[in-house]
Design an enzyme around this catalytic site. Structure first.
Site, short mmCIF file in Angstrom:
data_model
loop_
_atom_site.label_atom_id
_atom_site.label_comp_id
_atom_site.label_asym_id
_atom_site.label_seq_id
_atom_site.Cartn_x
_atom_site.Cartn_y
_atom_site.Cartn_z
N LYS A 1 67.64 90.34 148.00
CA LYS A 1 66.39 91.10 148.08
C LYS A 1 65.55 90.47 149.17
O LYS A 1 65.08 89.35 149.03
CB LYS A 1 65.70 91.01 146.72
N ASP B 1 62.72 88.17 136.81
CA ASP B 1 62.17 87.33 137.89
C ASP B 1 61.15 86.39 137.26
O ASP B 1 61.46 85.23 136.94
CB ASP B 1 61.56 88.23 138.97
N HIS C 1 50.93 93.11 146.32
CA HIS C 1 51.37 93.04 147.72
C HIS C 1 50.67 94.04 148.62
O HIS C 1 51.00 94.16 149.80
CB HIS C 1 52.89 93.26 147.82
N GLU D 1 63.57 95.40 137.90
CA GLU D 1 63.19 93.99 137.80
C GLU D 1 61.85 93.89 137.07
O GLU D 1 60.98 94.74 137.28
CB GLU D 1 63.08 93.42 139.22
N GLU E 1 57.11 97.28 143.62
CA GLU E 1 58.12 97.50 144.66
C GLU E 1 59.07 98.64 144.31
O GLU E 1 59.63 98.66 143.21
CB GLU E 1 58.95 96.22 144.86
N LYS F 1 65.02 82.55 143.26
CA LYS F 1 64.10 82.14 144.33
C LYS F 1 64.10 80.61 144.33
O LYS F 1 63.55 79.98 143.42
CB LYS F 1 62.68 82.64 144.03
N SER G 1 52.71 87.27 143.55
CA SER G 1 52.80 87.60 142.12
C SER G 1 53.72 86.56 141.48
O SER G 1 54.80 86.86 141.01
CB SER G 1 53.30 89.02 141.90
N HIS H 1 63.84 86.65 148.69
CA HIS H 1 62.72 86.17 149.51
C HIS H 1 61.47 86.09 148.64
O HIS H 1 61.51 86.40 147.45
CB HIS H 1 62.48 87.14 150.68
N ASP I 1 60.97 97.00 141.27
CA ASP I 1 60.44 95.77 140.68
C ASP I 1 59.04 96.12 140.17
O ASP I 1 58.12 96.33 140.96
CB ASP I 1 60.37 94.64 141.71
N GLU J 1 55.32 92.97 152.35
CA GLU J 1 56.76 92.87 152.62
C GLU J 1 57.27 94.00 153.50
O GLU J 1 58.47 94.26 153.57
CB GLU J 1 57.53 92.82 151.30
P1 PGA Z 1 56.12 87.03 145.03
O1 PGA Z 1 56.91 88.06 144.14
O2 PGA Z 1 54.90 87.75 145.55
O3 PGA Z 1 55.73 85.98 144.02
O4 PGA Z 1 56.99 86.52 146.09
C1 PGA Z 1 57.77 89.00 144.61
C2 PGA Z 1 58.49 89.52 143.40
O5 PGA Z 1 57.84 89.76 142.37
O6 PGA Z 1 59.70 89.67 143.43
ZN ZN Z 2 59.71 90.31 141.15
#
Ligand code: PGA
Ligand code: ZN
Length: 399
Positions: free
Chosen positions: A375, A299, A144, A272, A153, A324, A41, A352, A231, A195
């Site tokens: 995180k 984020d 995810h 988030e 999340e 990140k 994402s 992560h 999140d 995750e």
């Molecule tokens: P990602 O996002 O799948 O781009 O790593 C995780 C997140 O939204 O924190």
């Molecule tokens: Zn996020």
């Protein structure tokens, strides 16, 4: 300090079974190694992960151009190394060499310099010795997971301060959630997402109720607070100006009220990306409502980019930023964003990606940069690689 003698790159697997890269940098006879993770994402304003042509083209550019340019440079001169990566790339967003190539290279150089000076990375990088609170997701959906919640999340934030106790507490919340889901959905399959968080056929608020219960239970047992957190990754279900959930569609104003209501009724310690990635004003309004009680994290809103963070600071959007490194492409850039956040009183959450390797570097960055939280999931090999490193850092500091 030693010069960089040799650089190598190899193609390795990430946790989703996709190809990514790992870079080895040798300086003073010692190798520093770092790998790049990848998102599902992803934010629109992140640097490009790979050049046109993908991982293979990135590796070709590394071997033909980057390795030759960096060889002979001082390993400890991180700013010059990262400046050289920008110069070789020549674009504003690492579109030509790929942000994952630059991130793995940049971090491997720092690790080589740290190893050559016989210091753990976090000691090499700073005098910072505070521990981040582990933030681990225990229920998941969105990008995810298949068939899970709309909200991406559901986390436990272990507000203890001691890594060794906190990581076990988050894992205990993960376990408690499983027991509650099995009871709630007898005979149904319950899986795990990218995750390691549980994926089940339940609604967002049902999942939140399970999370809050599990957090309460474990807090009592542990003797410190595991607080519920979310999140939403709201950009992922934002369509034509509205937030489209399975059971309802909300206009932006209603979304702000909805999230503020969730913070209130479930005692959320952190949210988030509660709104889509361009809505700085909406973030500011939500932060005005709940910012005293809750950490509001950007984020996709910020993408670890100092320019976007500055805009957020000017508008009062959020009070925290997710960090990140591969959203911005080098250690120096990551550090600059963290410094800007700290200056503005924003909390930082080192993070992560959903597609990870067993690289443990972010545990060191979180301690070195004095991050509020880290995180990195609650369970799963590529997640515990970071958590267990945090425990080792705790022991090192204690000793
Ligand atoms: P990602 O996002 O799948 O781009 O790593 C995780 C997140 O939204 O924190
Ligand atoms: Zn996020």
């Amino acid at each position: 300090m030693p010069a960089i003698d040799e650089l190598r790159i190899r193609k390795i697997l990430d946790s989703r079974g996709n190809a990514t890269v790992e870079v080895d940098v040798r300086a003073g006879g010692i190798v520093g190694r770092a790998a790049a993770p990848s998102g599902a994402s992803t934010g629109t304003h992140e640097v490009a992960a790979w050049p046109e042509g993908g991982v293979d083209e990135g590796m070709r550019i590394f071997s033909k151009q980057i390795a030759a340019k960096l060889k002979g440079m001082e390993a400890s001169d991180q700013e010059s190394v990262d400046g050289e990566l920008h110069a070789i790339d020549g674009t504003a967003n690492f579109a030509r060499i790929g942000g994952n190539i630059s991130t793995a290279t940049s971090l491997a150089v720092a690790k080589a310099a740290a190893a050559a000076s016989r210091k753990p990375l976090f000691v090499y990088l700073s005098d910072g010795r505070t521990f981040p609170f582990p933030l681990g997701n225990v229920i998941g959906g969105g990008r995810h997971a298949i068939g899970g919640t709309d909200i991406q999340e559901f986390h436990s934030l272990a507000l203890n301060g001691s890594p060794s106790k906190s990581v076990l507490a988050n894992a205990a919340v993960h376990k408690a959630v499983a027991a509650m889901l099995v009871k709630k959905l007898p005979g149904e399959a319950i899986g795990r997402g990218d995750e390691g968080a549980w994926v089940a056929k339940i609604g967002n608020e049902e999942a939140l109720a399970v999370l809050a219960d599990a957090c309460r239970q474990v807090s009592k047992e542990a003797g410190f607070t595991c607080a519920p957190a979310l999140d939403l990754a709201a950009s992922e279900f934002y369509r034509q100006g509205k937030y489209v959930y399975k059971e309802k569609t909300l206009a932006p104003d209603r979304q702000i009220e909805y999230v503020a209501g969730l913070v209130d009724s479930f005692g959320l310690a952190l949210v988030e990306d509660p709104l889509q990635e361009e809505d700085f004003e909406g973030f500011a309004r939500l932060t005005e409502f709940v910012g005293d009680a809750c950490v509001v994290v950007g984020d996709d809103l910020f993408c670890t980019d100092p320019k976007r963070l500055q805009r957020g600071i000017d508008l009062g959007a959020a009070n925290a930023i997710l960090i990140k490194p591969n959203q911005i492409g080098t250690l120096t850039d990551t550090r600059a964003t963290v410094a800007l956040a700290a200056k503005a009183g924003y909390k930082t959450v080192m993070s992560h990606r959903s597609g990870e390797t067993t690289d443990e570097t972010i545990a060191h960055l979180a301690v070195a940069f004095g991050c509020y939280a880290i995180k990195t999931g609650a369970v799963g090999g590529e997640r515990i690689a970071k958590l267990n490193e945090l425990v080792r850092i705790e022991e090192y500091i204690g000793g």
